[in-house]
Write a protein that holds these residues in place. Structure first.
Motif, short mmCIF file in Angstrom:
data_model
loop_
_atom_site.label_atom_id
_atom_site.label_comp_id
_atom_site.label_asym_id
_atom_site.label_seq_id
_atom_site.Cartn_x
_atom_site.Cartn_y
_atom_site.Cartn_z
N GLY A 14 -1.76 1.29 18.83
CA GLY A 14 -0.40 1.23 18.08
C GLY A 14 -0.03 -0.31 17.81
O GLY A 14 0.84 -0.41 17.20
N LEU A 15 -0.88 -0.99 18.47
CA LEU A 15 -0.54 -2.40 18.05
C LEU A 15 -0.02 -2.80 16.92
O LEU A 15 0.77 -3.51 16.60
N ARG A 16 -1.09 -2.40 15.90
CA ARG A 16 -0.90 -2.75 14.44
C ARG A 16 0.53 -2.20 13.89
O ARG A 16 1.25 -3.01 12.93
N ASN A 17 0.80 -1.00 14.28
CA ASN A 17 1.97 -0.35 13.77
C ASN A 17 3.29 -0.74 14.43
O ASN A 17 4.23 -1.10 13.41
N PHE A 18 3.41 -1.18 15.69
CA PHE A 18 4.42 -1.24 16.31
C PHE A 18 4.80 -2.60 16.96
O PHE A 18 5.74 -3.01 17.73
N ALA A 19 3.80 -3.61 16.96
CA ALA A 19 3.90 -5.04 17.52
C ALA A 19 3.62 -6.03 16.38
O ALA A 19 4.34 -6.97 16.37
N PHE A 20 2.93 -5.57 15.54
CA PHE A 20 2.74 -6.77 14.34
C PHE A 20 3.53 -6.59 13.03
O PHE A 20 3.35 -7.38 12.18
N THR A 21 4.37 -5.43 12.87
CA THR A 21 5.21 -5.10 11.78
C THR A 21 6.49 -5.39 12.19
O THR A 21 6.80 -6.11 12.96
N GLN A 22 7.41 -5.34 11.13
CA GLN A 22 8.89 -5.45 11.38
C GLN A 22 9.41 -4.40 12.49
O GLN A 22 10.87 -4.71 12.61
N PHE A 23 8.71 -3.86 12.78
CA PHE A 23 9.40 -2.51 13.76
C PHE A 23 10.36 -3.17 14.60
O PHE A 23 11.42 -2.71 15.08
N PRO A 233 2.68 -3.64 5.69
CA PRO A 233 2.35 -5.17 5.22
C PRO A 233 1.93 -5.17 3.74
O PRO A 233 1.85 -6.34 3.29
N HIS A 234 1.38 -4.12 3.13
CA HIS A 234 0.82 -4.06 1.71
C HIS A 234 2.24 -4.24 0.80
O HIS A 234 1.89 -4.71 -0.34
N PHE A 235 3.22 -4.18 1.16
CA PHE A 235 4.45 -4.48 0.66
C PHE A 235 5.12 -5.76 0.94
O PHE A 235 6.21 -6.21 0.18
N ASP A 236 4.53 -6.40 1.59
CA ASP A 236 5.12 -8.00 2.08
C ASP A 236 4.46 -8.72 1.40
O ASP A 236 3.25 -9.33 2.06
N THR A 237 4.95 -9.31 0.24
CA THR A 237 4.15 -10.36 -0.52
C THR A 237 4.03 -11.81 -0.03
O THR A 237 3.49 -12.55 -0.41
N GLY A 344 -2.54 -9.66 7.41
CA GLY A 344 -2.87 -10.48 6.19
C GLY A 344 -4.01 -10.69 5.67
O GLY A 344 -4.21 -10.86 3.98
N LEU A 345 -5.14 -10.51 6.33
CA LEU A 345 -6.56 -10.82 5.72
C LEU A 345 -6.75 -9.35 4.96
O LEU A 345 -7.44 -9.32 3.85
N LEU A 346 -6.52 -8.00 5.48
CA LEU A 346 -6.69 -7.00 4.82
C LEU A 346 -6.09 -6.83 3.53
O LEU A 346 -6.31 -6.46 2.31
N TYR A 347 -4.58 -7.48 3.62
CA TYR A 347 -3.91 -7.42 2.19
C TYR A 347 -4.55 -8.27 1.33
O TYR A 347 -4.60 -7.85 0.02
N ASN A 348 -5.07 -9.34 1.62
CA ASN A 348 -5.84 -10.34 0.54
C ASN A 348 -7.26 -9.68 0.07
O ASN A 348 -7.64 -9.91 -1.00
N VAL A 349 -7.93 -9.11 1.10
CA VAL A 349 -9.22 -8.44 0.57
C VAL A 349 -8.80 -7.49 -0.38
O VAL A 349 -9.68 -7.38 -1.41
N ASP A 366 -5.03 2.19 1.38
CA ASP A 366 -4.78 0.68 1.46
C ASP A 366 -4.83 -0.14 -0.05
O ASP A 366 -4.28 -0.72 -0.47
N PHE A 367 -6.24 0.40 -0.52
CA PHE A 367 -6.46 -0.09 -2.00
C PHE A 367 -5.65 0.60 -3.01
O PHE A 367 -5.20 -0.47 -3.91
N VAL A 368 -5.22 1.56 -3.07
CA VAL A 368 -4.70 2.23 -4.02
C VAL A 368 -3.03 1.55 -4.24
O VAL A 368 -2.38 1.66 -5.12
N LEU A 369 -2.60 0.98 -2.98
CA LEU A 369 -1.37 0.40 -3.08
C LEU A 369 -1.47 -0.84 -3.79
O LEU A 369 -0.45 -1.42 -4.06
N HIS A 370 -2.81 -1.50 -3.93
CA HIS A 370 -2.89 -2.50 -4.74
C HIS A 370 -3.05 -2.17 -6.06
O HIS A 370 -3.97 -3.26 -6.81
#
Length: 465
Positions: A14-23, A233-237, A344-349, A366-370
């Protein structure tokens, strides 16, 4: 609201969802005190400066893993009988009979399954698990922490960890409301619901319907549709890198078009390396015809095998490796943990690849959001033999039935067609983006950028009532 909320990490998923986002920031903006109740080896205080309360007692009851495995099998047996659908049998992992200890565990678990394969049996096993966990020192330890710190609510970041059972029971026995977050899009039909909380947050109306269907003891008013912070994160430009910076950082050729191959874990796709080889061969062939293509290989973060190395070495003219920015804190898969930098890495990949290719991965979303397509490999490899799992069964799973049409992904069903599909996607003659976005809305709800806010709205509603 000015409430103290324990955000509970029974493990690191759950770290990605609830520690690394704006939660966290959103919760604090509303006046809440947020304490991370941390059962992981990742120190949120040292790494991120977040207030945390570590759980230093990790010992569940020795019989709990056997009962929870039996519960999973029983639930799948009940689903198979209720829905007259053989797919549920494919969710089961084989028992181990290597060594006396494993033989005894397997026999004991199978006896439990044999005597409890019914709705009533599920209830008996659930009660037994709770009784076992209430008898542990960990339960008393968690209860003492809760009594000392007096949270107004405990929010559990995943529903599938045995480590969470005693802690949540302690909270409920003290009258503290508990909320469980259903972690992944495929978890509910797979019988991965190990916790019982007062309320549940789910991704979508589809997932809510599944929870109520598979777990009749859960009532509609207990389930809230919130979306998942996973895709925020995919919406965080602010995470976006220029093409030049991205290529320079990862030693890529600015002028090449890159296809992302996202690797799978060994269980899901045991012959995954050969699909990477097939894609590399297709890329080489297209390059010989005038294209300028490369492959970004992003491995599955929890895959610790060396099975891709030979392929990567053999096709280094077309394959560039960009590993996920995860960190290993131990030897188990759940001790390989995400980092904030990987968002950020996944966003840019996603942003700097033409499309993604893989075996049944949720990276389609993830990719369809881009606005990028996803090619799914759906053919057998010649290396397939008895004892190796055929990847074709993945696409028969219940969560793939959520596709609004077969065009929700680009399915390659024959190796001979792979080069054709790659070229068709690159030339924008084939795309799954429009239907893929509809699929995303079905699976993850149509407000993915505000999931954290919606979860906090839900927490406030629960605390007011």
């Amino acid at each position: 609201m000015n409430k103290k909320v324990f955000v509970f990490f029974p493990d690191g998923v759950g770290l990605r969802n609830f520690a690394f986002t704006q939660f966290k920031e959103l919760g604090e903006e509303r006046g809440n005190t947020i304490v991370y109740w941390n059962n992981t080896v990742f120190s949120l205080e040292k790494e991120l400066g977040y207030k945390e309360l570590p759980l230093k007692n990790h010992k569940i009851h020795p019989l709990t893993p056997l009962y929870t495995r039996a519960r999973k099998h029983v639930e799948l047996n009940v689903s198979q009988k209720k829905f007259k659908d053989p797919v549920y049998a494919t969710y089961k992992f084989p028992f181990s009979y290597k060594g006396i200890k494993n033989i005894l565990k397997s026999v004991f678990t199978q006896i439990l399954i044999g005597f409890n394969s019914s709705e009533a049996g599920i209830i008996r096993i659930r009660k037994r698990i709770n009784s076992l966990e209430r008898s542990t020192k960990k339960y008393q330890y968690c209860k003492a922490q809760l009594q000392a710190h007096k949270p107004d609510l405990v929010f559990c970041t995943t529903q599938r960890a045995t480590q969470s059972i005693s802690a949540l029971l302690a909270a409920q026995d003290l009258g503290i409301p508990t909320v469980g977050f259903v972690y992944s899009w495929d978890n509910v039909p797979k019988a991965m619901q190990l916790i019982e909380t007062d309320f549940y947050c789910v991704w979508s109306d589809l997932m809510k319907k599944e929870v109520l269907t598979y777990y009749p003891f859960i009532k509609e008013h207990q389930v809230f549709v919130t979306g998942t912070p996973q895709f925020e994160p995919h919406f965080d430009t602010r995470l976006a890198q220029s093409r030049m910076d991205f290529c320079n950082q990862h030693n890529l050729d600015y002028h090449k078009k890159y296809i992302c191959f996202s690797g799978d874990d060994e269980t899901t796709s045991p012959l995954d390396q050969f699909y990477l080889e097939d894609l590399a061969q297709a890329v080489r062939s297209l390059n010989s015809k005038g294209h300028n293509l490369g492959i970004i290989y992003r491995k599955c973060p929890v895959d610790t095998t060396t099975r891709y190395e030979k392929i990567v070495q053999q096709y280094q003219d077309v394959i560039a490796v960009i590993d996920p920015l995860w960190t290993s804190k131990g030897t188990q898969w759940n001790e390989i943990l995400p980092t904030k930098a990987d968002l950020g890495l996944l966003y840019n990949v996603c942003e700097h690849s033409e499309f993604v290719a893989n075996v049944c991965s949720s990276t389609v979303f993830d990719f369809v959001l881009h606005n990028k397509s996803c090619l799914y490999f759906n053919y057998e490899q010649p290396q397939l033999k008895k004892g190796i799992r055929d990847i074709g069964q993945n696409y028969n799973y219940v969560h793939f039935r959520s596709m609004p049409s077969p065009d929700a992904a680009v399915f390659c069903t024959h190796k001979k067609d792979l080069e054709f599909f790659v070229e068709q996607i690159l030339e924008e003659k084939v795309s799954n983006v429009s239907v893929g976005k509809k699929w995303f809305d079905i699976v993850a709800s149509n407000h993915p950028s505000v999931a954290s806010k919606t979860i906090w709205d839900t927490i406030e509603t629960i605390l007011k009532n």
